[in-house]
Design a protein around this motif. Structure first.
Motif: not given
Length: 384
Positions: A205, A230, A240, A243, A269, A273, A280-281, A283-284, A288, A291
């Motif tokens: 990434n 993640n 991910s 995703e 997830s 983590s 986890i950020q 806005n993941k 996230g 989300a």
């Protein structure tokens, strides 16, 4: 061509290479069991020759997990392959994942050799691994920057030597989606024995394109995708899992599916983590904190009228309890009225308008208004 995309999870190998995120063997077994519950097809359990701890982890995961294929990484080196085979001795279904560099950068500056010698080593390693286990995956490291004609020649050679899966990694996250998809397309069109193996993709990434590149590869015929929970992994991370899986689920027109139990995505997830000490950020995508959170008044109003206005998937489908309406100074009257009603307060429009003015004053000070604030606001309003 199969419409099933196999999910190869490398959270415990590539993902665990993140500094400060190493796991004990017992911790790896816990994660592996959850990955089995999630429904992954392959668990890359470690790199056995790298350390006694990694060797032991592959052994114990092989004992603990029965459904997924257990994969062990190796270089194209006899000693590595021996260690991988030994570590997999208890696996119900074991796979050795061996390979070597395929780009001229790696060939010249990492191995100080020639393309011809690389192919010789690749064939020898594949045959040797095949003598140890039936299922052999070969990785063409740095395929993202490799010469296409040579890459196709290498892929054909290792399939001929017995590889059941061939991995085409964008090791440095270099490729653009159209470029990476083109590589997979070229391989399918120029490797004569391509039908004898599954083509796998493994994207990094570094440019934020791992998921896009993976989907481009899948669209061109790859049927295994290598991922982490993640998106953790070397440098900027790996593709991910959540995703790719949810992109395929949300787009049924692609005609592709996985065996993932998507309701286990969020719990898995969170486990990863916590155990790997990797926050986890907010806005993941998919997992996230934000989300499924809505704070803009326009979005909140649209969401409350119909969730499809601003959500393309149900939070419950990935194991999240519900969407969240977050009250801030950007929120509108509809969201305020909705939250007040959930708390048992019902007001006419004029009262809501007055309460809303007071709400904005609180929101400007507190940034985020919680339920306790709303109860206090309502009680103060009632006492006036």
């Amino acid at each position: 061509m199969s419409q099933r995309v196999q999910i190869f999870d490398t959270t415990l190998r590539d993902g665990e290479q993140v500094p400060g995120s190493q796991l004990t063997t017992d911790e790896k077994v816990i994660v592996a069991r959850q990955l089995e519950k999630l429904g992954v097809d392959v668990i890359e359990a470690g790199f056995p020759v790298s350390s006694p701890g990694d060797f032991r982890s592959v052994v114990e995961i092989s004992k603990a997990v029965r459904e997924p294929i257990i994969c062990a990484l190796s270089r194209a080196v006899t000693g590595d392959i021996d260690a991988a085979a030994d570590a997999l001795q208890y696996a119900k279904r074991g796979r050795i994942h061996t390979g070597i560099g395929s780009s001229d950068i790696h060939i010249q500056h990492k191995f100080n050799t020639t393309r011809e010698k690389i192919i010789e080593r690749a064939i020898a390693a594949t045959k040797y691994a095949k003598s140890k286990v039936e299922d052999v995956e070969f990785y063409c490291e740095d395929a993202g920057r490799a010469d296409l004609a040579f890459l196709a020649q290498l892929v054909e050679a290792v399939i001929g030597a017995g590889a059941t899966v061939v991995n085409i990694p964008d090791t440095t996250g270099y490729c653009l989606p159209e470029e990476y998809g083109g590589k997979i397309k070229y391989i399918f069109e120029n490797v004569s024995n391509i039908h004898k193996a599954i083509i796998s993709i493994h994207c990094h990434n570094d440019l934020g394109l791992a998921t896009a590149n993976s989907l481009a590869g899948i669209s061109q015929g790859a049927r295994q995708v290598e991922v982490t929970l993640n998106g953790i992994g070397e440098r900027a991370g790996n593709t991910s899992l959540e995703e790719v899986v949810m992109a395929l689920k949300v787009h049924p027109e692609m005609g592709l599916e996985t065996a993932i139990n998507t309701k286990e995505i969020y719990p898995t997830s969170q486990l990863v983590s916590k155990m790997m000490r990797m926050p986890i950020q907010a806005n993941k995508a998919i997992v996230g904190r934000n989300a499924f959170a809505h704070s803009s008044g326009i979005h909140q109003d649209g969401f409350l009228k119909h969730n499809l206005n601003y959500e393309i998937m149900n939070p419950q489908d990935v194991g999240v309890d519900k969407s969240d309406i977050v009250l801030t100074a950007r929120s509108g009257r509809h969201a305020l009225k909705h939250r007040l009603e959930l708390l048992g307060f019902s007001y006419e429009k004029a009262a809501v308008d007055e309460l809303y003015s007071r709400f904005l004053e609180v929101a400007d000070i507190k940034k985020e208004v919680n339920d306790a604030d709303l109860v206090a606001l309502s009680k103060a309003f009632a006492s006036v």
